[in-house]
Structures are given as structure tokens and as C-alpha cells.
Design a protein around this motif. Structure first.
Motif, short mmCIF file in Angstrom:
data_model
loop_
_atom_site.label_atom_id
_atom_site.label_comp_id
_atom_site.label_asym_id
_atom_site.label_seq_id
_atom_site.Cartn_x
_atom_site.Cartn_y
_atom_site.Cartn_z
N GLU A 13 0.84 -1.20 0.00
CA GLU A 13 0.00 0.00 0.00
C GLU A 13 0.87 1.25 0.00
O GLU A 13 0.61 2.19 -0.74
N VAL A 14 1.91 1.24 0.82
CA VAL A 14 2.80 2.40 0.88
C VAL A 14 3.53 2.57 -0.46
O VAL A 14 3.65 3.68 -0.97
N ARG A 15 3.97 1.44 -1.04
CA ARG A 15 4.63 1.51 -2.36
C ARG A 15 3.71 2.12 -3.42
O ARG A 15 4.13 2.95 -4.21
N ARG A 60 -3.69 11.36 3.10
CA ARG A 60 -3.01 12.59 3.50
C ARG A 60 -2.20 12.37 4.77
O ARG A 60 -1.07 12.84 4.87
N THR A 61 -2.76 11.64 5.72
CA THR A 61 -2.06 11.37 6.97
C THR A 61 -0.78 10.58 6.70
O THR A 61 0.28 10.90 7.22
N LYS A 62 -0.89 9.55 5.85
CA LYS A 62 0.27 8.73 5.52
C LYS A 62 1.33 9.56 4.80
O LYS A 62 2.52 9.45 5.09
N TYR A 63 0.88 10.38 3.87
CA TYR A 63 1.78 11.28 3.13
C TYR A 63 2.54 12.19 4.09
O TYR A 63 3.76 12.31 4.02
N LYS A 67 6.54 12.06 4.86
CA LYS A 67 7.30 13.27 4.58
C LYS A 67 8.07 13.71 5.83
O LYS A 67 9.24 14.05 5.76
N HIS A 68 7.38 13.67 6.98
CA HIS A 68 8.00 14.06 8.24
C HIS A 68 9.17 13.12 8.58
O HIS A 68 10.25 13.57 8.96
N GLU A 69 8.92 11.82 8.44
CA GLU A 69 9.96 10.83 8.74
C GLU A 69 11.16 11.00 7.81
O GLU A 69 12.31 10.98 8.23
N TYR A 70 10.87 11.22 6.53
CA TYR A 70 11.93 11.44 5.54
C TYR A 70 12.79 12.64 5.94
O TYR A 70 14.01 12.57 5.95
#
Length: 129
Positions: A13-15, A60-63, A67-70
Motif C-alpha cells: 500500500e505504501v509503495r 493525506r495522513t500517511k503522506y 514526509k516528516h519521517e523522511y
């Protein structure tokens, strides 16, 4: 870790989310706006085609989380630390690497280009004292 959407995101799903996110058209839309519900509705619709059932809020939450983790991994690496890493770093670096570089160079320039009136005011003060 269950997010507000309830069900944990799988690797596939993330991919799929990252694949859609890597679309230049989607990237440009996301960079240009804060109110991005419509964009994430498009993303969710495209995930649906892969058989992935996520609503726009979950996307949006996952995005945002990715992004934050990156960014935190990237800044750790920039400061020489190799202890921090994340699963999809290379994929995200391909997407975010270019736009974060542009943003940092812009803000560096802003700081160095002080308004001329600051330096003038300072020199006037010096001559008075």
C-alpha cells in the motif's frame, strides 16, 4: 501502530502511494497548495484501482507521516548521523530530494540578503555614539 484510519498500511500500500505521489503532476499540485483534499481524493481513487481501499484522509495522513519521517532522517544524515533510517527513504529521496534542496537554498539566500535599511540604520547609530 494504528493511525486514525484504523488499519495499518502494508508495504504494498505504501509503495502504491509513493508510486502515485511520484507522478510529477501530483507533486506539482501538492507543492502548490495547502488545501489539498481534492488532490488526496485523486490519490485515493488511484489507489482504488490497485485494489487498495483508503480514503483521502488516510492518504493525506500517511503522506504527511512519510514526509516528516523522511525529513528527520535526511537532516540526521546531513549532520553525519547514520543511525536513523527508514524503509522507503530512497523512493522518497527521489521525490523530495530535489524540492527540499530548492527550499533550503532559498531560505539561505533570504537570510544573507538583509534589507539595506538595517545596515544604514546601524551605521547612523555608530556615528552618533
Amino acid at each position: 501502530v494504528a493511525n486514525e484510519g484504523g488499519k495499518h498500511w502494508t508495504v504494498n500500500e505504501v509503495r502504491a502511494l509513493i508510486r502515485i505521489w511520484s507522478d510529477k503532476n501530483i507533486q506539482q499540485q501538492l507543492e502548490g497548495t495547502v488545501r489539498n483534499k481534492r488532490i488526496f481524493e485523486q490519490v485515493a481513487a488511484r489507489l482504488q484501482k490497485f485494489g487498495i481501499d483508503r480514503d483521502w484522509k488516510q492518504c493525506r495522513t500517511k503522506y504527511k507521516n512519510l514526509k516528516h519521517e523522511y525529513k528527520s532522517v535526511k537532516s540526521a544524515q546531513d549532520s553525519g548521523s547514520t543511525s536513523k533510517s527508514m524503509k522507503f527513504f530512497n523512493e522518497l529521496d527521489a521525490i523530495l530530494g530535489h524540492c527540499t534542496m530548492e527550499q533550503t537554498s532559498k531560505s539561505d539566500n533570504d537570510e544573507s540578503e538583509r534589507p539595506p535599511e538595517w545596515t544604514e540604520a546601524k551605521s547612523e547609530k555608530d556615528s552618533i555614539g
